[in-house]
Motif scaffolding. Structure first.
Motif, PDB file in Angstrom:
ATOM      1  N   TYR A 130     -26.713 -30.530   4.134  1.00 25.18           N
ATOM      2  CA  TYR A 130     -28.003 -30.880   4.749  1.00 25.18           C
ATOM      3  C   TYR A 130     -28.567 -32.139   4.095  1.00 25.18           C
ATOM      4  O   TYR A 130     -29.054 -33.042   4.792  1.00 25.18           O
ATOM      5  CB  TYR A 130     -28.987 -29.721   4.611  1.00 25.18           C
ATOM      6  CG  TYR A 130     -30.298 -29.991   5.307  1.00 25.18           C
ATOM      7  CD1 TYR A 130     -30.435 -29.744   6.673  1.00 25.18           C
ATOM      8  CD2 TYR A 130     -31.381 -30.519   4.621  1.00 25.18           C
ATOM      9  CE1 TYR A 130     -31.628 -30.011   7.331  1.00 25.18           C
ATOM     10  CE2 TYR A 130     -32.576 -30.799   5.259  1.00 25.18           C
ATOM     11  CZ  TYR A 130     -32.701 -30.539   6.615  1.00 25.18           C
ATOM     12  OH  TYR A 130     -33.881 -30.807   7.259  1.00 25.18           O
ATOM     13  N   LEU A 131     -28.502 -32.209   2.767  1.00 30.91           N
ATOM     14  CA  LEU A 131     -29.020 -33.387   2.070  1.00 30.91           C
ATOM     15  C   LEU A 131     -28.218 -34.638   2.413  1.00 30.91           C
ATOM     16  O   LEU A 131     -28.778 -35.737   2.497  1.00 30.91           O
ATOM     17  CB  LEU A 131     -29.032 -33.154   0.560  1.00 30.91           C
ATOM     18  CG  LEU A 131     -30.035 -32.107   0.065  1.00 30.91           C
ATOM     19  CD1 LEU A 131     -29.861 -31.849  -1.420  1.00 30.91           C
ATOM     20  CD2 LEU A 131     -31.467 -32.515   0.395  1.00 30.91           C
ATOM     21  N   MET A 132     -26.907 -34.521   2.616  1.00 32.14           N
ATOM     22  CA  MET A 132     -26.087 -35.668   3.016  1.00 32.14           C
ATOM     23  C   MET A 132     -26.499 -36.170   4.395  1.00 32.14           C
ATOM     24  O   MET A 132     -26.513 -37.372   4.649  1.00 32.14           O
ATOM     25  CB  MET A 132     -24.606 -35.299   3.032  1.00 32.14           C
ATOM     26  CG  MET A 132     -23.965 -35.363   1.683  1.00 32.14           C
ATOM     27  SD  MET A 132     -22.186 -35.218   1.810  1.00 32.14           S
ATOM     28  CE  MET A 132     -21.992 -33.462   1.641  1.00 32.14           C
ATOM     29  N   GLU A 133     -26.816 -35.242   5.302  1.00 36.82           N
ATOM     30  CA  GLU A 133     -27.199 -35.629   6.665  1.00 36.82           C
ATOM     31  C   GLU A 133     -28.631 -36.150   6.731  1.00 36.82           C
ATOM     32  O   GLU A 133     -28.987 -36.842   7.679  1.00 36.82           O
ATOM     33  CB  GLU A 133     -27.079 -34.426   7.611  1.00 36.82           C
ATOM     34  CG  GLU A 133     -25.654 -34.023   7.890  1.00 36.82           C
ATOM     35  CD  GLU A 133     -25.584 -32.790   8.762  1.00 36.82           C
ATOM     36  OE1 GLU A 133     -26.602 -32.351   9.319  1.00 36.82           O
ATOM     37  OE2 GLU A 133     -24.473 -32.243   8.876  1.00 36.82           O
ATOM     38  N   ASN A 134     -29.441 -35.806   5.741  1.00 40.97           N
ATOM     39  CA  ASN A 134     -30.843 -36.200   5.721  1.00 40.97           C
ATOM     40  C   ASN A 134     -31.160 -36.894   4.393  1.00 40.97           C
ATOM     41  O   ASN A 134     -31.728 -36.288   3.490  1.00 40.97           O
ATOM     42  CB  ASN A 134     -31.740 -34.947   5.902  1.00 40.97           C
ATOM     43  CG  ASN A 134     -31.469 -34.273   7.216  1.00 40.97           C
ATOM     44  OD1 ASN A 134     -31.912 -34.699   8.262  1.00 40.97           O
ATOM     45  ND2 ASN A 134     -30.694 -33.191   7.169  1.00 40.97           N
ATOM     46  N   PRO A 135     -30.798 -38.167   4.278  1.00 45.50           N
ATOM     47  CA  PRO A 135     -30.910 -38.863   3.003  1.00 45.50           C
ATOM     48  C   PRO A 135     -32.346 -38.954   2.462  1.00 45.50           C
ATOM     49  O   PRO A 135     -32.532 -39.139   1.271  1.00 45.50           O
ATOM     50  CB  PRO A 135     -30.360 -40.262   3.279  1.00 45.50           C
ATOM     51  CG  PRO A 135     -29.855 -40.270   4.646  1.00 45.50           C
ATOM     52  CD  PRO A 135     -30.215 -38.990   5.313  1.00 45.50           C
ATOM     53  N   GLY A 136     -33.336 -38.806   3.297  1.00 40.91           N
ATOM     54  CA  GLY A 136     -34.725 -38.871   2.834  1.00 40.91           C
ATOM     55  C   GLY A 136     -35.186 -37.587   2.151  1.00 40.91           C
ATOM     56  O   GLY A 136     -36.262 -37.551   1.544  1.00 40.91           O
ATOM     57  N   CYS A 137     -34.386 -36.561   2.219  1.00 39.49           N
ATOM     58  CA  CYS A 137     -34.756 -35.284   1.619  1.00 39.49           C
ATOM     59  C   CYS A 137     -34.207 -35.169   0.200  1.00 39.49           C
ATOM     60  O   CYS A 137     -33.197 -35.773  -0.137  1.00 39.49           O
ATOM     61  CB  CYS A 137     -34.175 -34.125   2.438  1.00 39.49           C
ATOM     62  SG  CYS A 137     -34.906 -33.961   4.054  1.00 39.49           S
ATOM     63  N   THR A 138     -34.880 -34.372  -0.598  1.00 39.61           N
ATOM     64  CA  THR A 138     -34.401 -34.035  -1.927  1.00 39.61           C
ATOM     65  C   THR A 138     -34.393 -32.518  -2.033  1.00 39.61           C
ATOM     66  O   THR A 138     -35.018 -31.854  -1.208  1.00 39.61           O
ATOM     67  CB  THR A 138     -35.330 -34.614  -3.026  1.00 39.61           C
ATOM     68  OG1 THR A 138     -36.598 -33.953  -2.947  1.00 39.61           O
ATOM     69  CG2 THR A 138     -35.488 -36.117  -2.888  1.00 39.61           C
ATOM     70  N   PRO A 139     -33.729 -31.944  -3.039  1.00 39.80           N
ATOM     71  CA  PRO A 139     -33.724 -30.491  -3.173  1.00 39.80           C
ATOM     72  C   PRO A 139     -35.138 -29.924  -3.343  1.00 39.80           C
ATOM     73  O   PRO A 139     -35.386 -28.779  -2.993  1.00 39.80           O
ATOM     74  CB  PRO A 139     -32.890 -30.246  -4.428  1.00 39.80           C
ATOM     75  CG  PRO A 139     -31.970 -31.421  -4.495  1.00 39.80           C
ATOM     76  CD  PRO A 139     -32.785 -32.571  -3.971  1.00 39.80           C
ATOM     77  N   GLN A 140     -36.066 -30.732  -3.842  1.00 35.72           N
ATOM     78  CA  GLN A 140     -37.428 -30.233  -4.046  1.00 35.72           C
ATOM     79  C   GLN A 140     -38.316 -30.427  -2.818  1.00 35.72           C
ATOM     80  O   GLN A 140     -39.287 -29.707  -2.644  1.00 35.72           O
ATOM     81  CB  GLN A 140     -38.093 -30.962  -5.237  1.00 35.72           C
ATOM     82  CG  GLN A 140     -37.466 -30.665  -6.572  1.00 35.72           C
ATOM     83  CD  GLN A 140     -36.153 -31.417  -6.799  1.00 35.72           C
ATOM     84  OE1 GLN A 140     -35.916 -32.467  -6.204  1.00 35.72           O
ATOM     85  NE2 GLN A 140     -35.294 -30.842  -7.645  1.00 35.72           N
ATOM     86  N   ARG A 141     -37.998 -31.395  -1.980  1.00 44.01           N
ATOM     87  CA  ARG A 141     -38.896 -31.725  -0.873  1.00 44.01           C
ATOM     88  C   ARG A 141     -38.102 -32.129   0.369  1.00 44.01           C
ATOM     89  O   ARG A 141     -37.192 -32.932   0.302  1.00 44.01           O
ATOM     90  CB  ARG A 141     -39.794 -32.876  -1.305  1.00 44.01           C
ATOM     91  CG  ARG A 141     -40.665 -33.464  -0.226  1.00 44.01           C
ATOM     92  CD  ARG A 141     -41.289 -34.781  -0.637  1.00 44.01           C
ATOM     93  NE  ARG A 141     -40.364 -35.893  -0.759  1.00 44.01           N
ATOM     94  CZ  ARG A 141     -39.821 -36.545   0.270  1.00 44.01           C
ATOM     95  NH1 ARG A 141     -40.079 -36.187   1.488  1.00 44.01           N
ATOM     96  NH2 ARG A 141     -39.011 -37.567   0.068  1.00 44.01           N
ATOM     97  N   CYS A 142     -38.517 -31.511   1.483  1.00 44.67           N
ATOM     98  CA  CYS A 142     -37.983 -31.964   2.758  1.00 44.67           C
ATOM     99  C   CYS A 142     -38.753 -31.326   3.878  1.00 44.67           C
ATOM    100  O   CYS A 142     -39.203 -30.267   3.895  1.00 44.67           O
ATOM    101  CB  CYS A 142     -36.505 -31.661   2.917  1.00 44.67           C
ATOM    102  SG  CYS A 142     -35.811 -32.485   4.363  1.00 44.67           S
TER     103      CYS A 142
END
Length: 142
Positions: A130-142
């Motif tokens: 999911y993080l690879m597909e959504n580079p603006g996200c981080t494990p703490q925030r999305c």
């Protein structure tokens, strides 16, 4: 490999023999199909690893639900309870894998694995994909 297969074969037949005695139903084909679906899921994951293919988060979750073993456990539970009507009315492994519970178990396991295991190689988890597909996200925030 042969001993593993024989153990699965023996246990599956013992379960169906027990169910047949108690409920007068032979549901061995349902259990065999459930095991085939699980092993097919493992083969998909093996192909991804062998070819360095990165699945989409959705593809990973769809297959990961099956390889979590939850649908297989549900089929075994239904067989042990003698619920042949439920099994015959299209409640197969593919339908069981769409249940929210199976997704929750898969995601819960992935979160624990991502935080606790020192993964060698790229095993991945839903969070990673999911993080690879959504580079603006981080494990703490999305």
């Amino acid at each position: 490999m042969r001993s593993c297969f024989m153990a699965l074969y023996t246990i599956t037949n013992e379960i169906t023999d027990m169910v047949e005695k108690e409920h007068e139903l032979n549901l061995v084909n349902h259990l065999k199909k459930a095991w085939v679906v699980l092993f097919d899921g493992f083969m998909v994951e093996a192909k991804w690893l062998a070819t360095n293919q990165v699945p989409t988060a959705e593809d990973y979750l769809r297959n990961g639900v099956i390889t979590s073993g939850v649908p297989l456990a549900f089929v075994h539970l239904l067989v042990l309870l003698g619920m042949v009507k439920v099994l015959k009315h299209s409640l197969t492994t593919s339908l069981l894998s769409s249940f929210a519970l199976t997704k929750i178990v898969r995601l819960w396991d992935d979160m624990g694995s991502a935080e606790d295991e020192a993964q060698e190689g790229f095993d991945g988890s839903y969070r990673d994909f999911y993080l690879m597909e959504n580079p603006g996200c981080t494990p703490q925030r999305c």
